[in-house]
Design a protein around this motif. Structure first.
Motif, PDB file in Angstrom:
ATOM      1  N   ARG A  28       0.836  -1.209   0.000  1.00 44.20           N
ATOM      2  CA  ARG A  28       0.000   0.000   0.000  1.00 44.20           C
ATOM      3  C   ARG A  28       0.872   1.261   0.000  1.00 44.20           C
ATOM      4  NH1 ARG A  28      -5.494  -0.591   1.648  1.00 44.20           N
ATOM      5  NH2 ARG A  28      -5.437   1.516   2.515  1.00 44.20           N
ATOM      6  N   MET A  29       1.915   1.265   0.812  1.00 45.30           N
ATOM      7  CA  MET A  29       2.828   2.420   0.833  1.00 45.30           C
ATOM      8  C   MET A  29       3.517   2.597  -0.519  1.00 45.30           C
ATOM      9  SD  MET A  29       4.606   2.461   4.594  1.00 45.30           S
ATOM     10  CE  MET A  29       5.042   0.736   4.657  1.00 45.30           C
ATOM     11  N   PHE A  30       3.911   1.492  -1.132  1.00 42.97           N
ATOM     12  CA  PHE A  30       4.550   1.511  -2.444  1.00 42.97           C
ATOM     13  C   PHE A  30       3.623   2.138  -3.490  1.00 42.97           C
ATOM     14  CE2 PHE A  30       4.909  -0.979  -6.441  1.00 42.97           C
ATOM     15  CZ  PHE A  30       6.123  -0.495  -6.883  1.00 42.97           C
ATOM     16  N   VAL A  31       2.367   1.714  -3.501  1.00 43.54           N
ATOM     17  CA  VAL A  31       1.375   2.254  -4.448  1.00 43.54           C
ATOM     18  C   VAL A  31       1.180   3.748  -4.216  1.00 43.54           C
ATOM     19  CG1 VAL A  31      -1.100   2.241  -4.982  1.00 43.54           C
ATOM     20  CG2 VAL A  31       0.177   0.098  -4.904  1.00 43.54           C
ATOM     21  N   ARG A  32       1.012   4.125  -2.960  1.00 48.68           N
ATOM     22  CA  ARG A  32       0.787   5.539  -2.634  1.00 48.68           C
ATOM     23  C   ARG A  32       1.952   6.401  -3.113  1.00 48.68           C
ATOM     24  NH1 ARG A  32       1.088   5.498   2.813  1.00 48.68           N
ATOM     25  NH2 ARG A  32      -0.746   4.157   2.768  1.00 48.68           N
ATOM     26  N   GLN A  33       3.177   5.954  -2.829  1.00 49.21           N
ATOM     27  CA  GLN A  33       4.362   6.725  -3.217  1.00 49.21           C
ATOM     28  C   GLN A  33       4.476   6.828  -4.729  1.00 49.21           C
ATOM     29  OE1 GLN A  33       7.444   5.404  -4.632  1.00 49.21           O
ATOM     30  NE2 GLN A  33       8.526   7.339  -4.468  1.00 49.21           N
ATOM     31  N   ALA A  34       4.275   5.720  -5.436  1.00 50.34           N
ATOM     32  CA  ALA A  34       4.432   5.720  -6.895  1.00 50.34           C
ATOM     33  C   ALA A  34       3.384   6.593  -7.573  1.00 50.34           C
ATOM     34  CB  ALA A  34       4.352   4.301  -7.436  1.00 50.34           C
ATOM     35  N   LEU A  35       2.137   6.479  -7.179  1.00 47.66           N
ATOM     36  CA  LEU A  35       1.075   7.256  -7.841  1.00 47.66           C
ATOM     37  C   LEU A  35       1.183   8.738  -7.530  1.00 47.66           C
ATOM     38  CD1 LEU A  35      -1.993   4.863  -7.667  1.00 47.66           C
ATOM     39  CD2 LEU A  35      -0.348   5.215  -9.514  1.00 47.66           C
TER      40      LEU A  35
END
Length: 193
Positions: A28-35
């Motif tokens: 979830r953190m990975f998705v948030r950071q990338a988007l």
């Protein structure tokens, strides 16, 4: 011959994690950071929900489900991979695990605990499916339309460094996960030509 034009925009980033319950929060953190970096923050909530459900299923299929597993129990076989990809105005959330068994969609009643993940994904995305790469395992993916294309910064940010003590084991399973996700991308691009 009817040919679809090659994609004008293409962005991808991936992450490999140990297949343990904490992989869900990390993804979830990975998705948030990338988007946010790609300047498409309106899709963070939906993409986080999708990746949470897909990674949860992947951990249940191939990982260790104990809330706090002993580090000695985690082997090179306990790996999941997450990939975010934008092709033109299409956002794909893709999760690889080493199992070939497709997730099963359930229709739970109000009293049933669990089983709501895939119906939720169906309701919030344009679709999902399973892809079985030649290297093994499966990639479960979901697709969303973007209202406008991403606008990433003009130069790449510094990569995030992960201490060796918490990095998932490398080796064969890491290579298989990377190859499976990239094969899905290549096959998708071939369909456009």
């Amino acid at each position: 011959m009817n040919r679809t034009a090659a994609p004008q925009l293409y962005y991808a980033t991936s992450l490999r994690l140990a297949a343990v319950p904490s992989a869900v929060g990390c993804s979830r953190m990975f998705v948030r950071q990338a988007l946010r970096r790609w300047k498409v923050p309106d899709y963070v909530d939906v993409a986080e929900l999708v990746v949470s459900e897909l990674v949860t299923n992947a951990v249940k299929a191939t990982g260790i489900t104990e809330p706090q597993p002993r580090w000695t129990a985690i082997t090179a076989e306990h790996v999941v991979a997450v990939q975010l990809r934008i092709t033109d105005r299409r956002l794909y959330v893709e999760v690889w695990d080493r199992s070939t068994d497709a997730p099963v969609r359930k229709d739970p009643d109000d009293d049933t605990e669990g089983g709501r993940g895939l119906p939720l994904i169906e309701a919030m995305t344009e679709g999902w499916d399973v892809y079985r790469p030649a290297v093994g395992g499966k990639v479960v993916w979901a697709e969303m339309s973007l209202d406008e294309p991403p606008k990433p910064p003009p130069f790449p940010a510094m990569p995030i460094r992960v201490p060796n003590e918490i990095r998932p084991p490398g080796g064969r399973m890491e290579r298989v996960a990377t190859t499976a996700l990239m094969q899905r991308v290549l096959d998708g691009l071939r369909e456009l030509v």
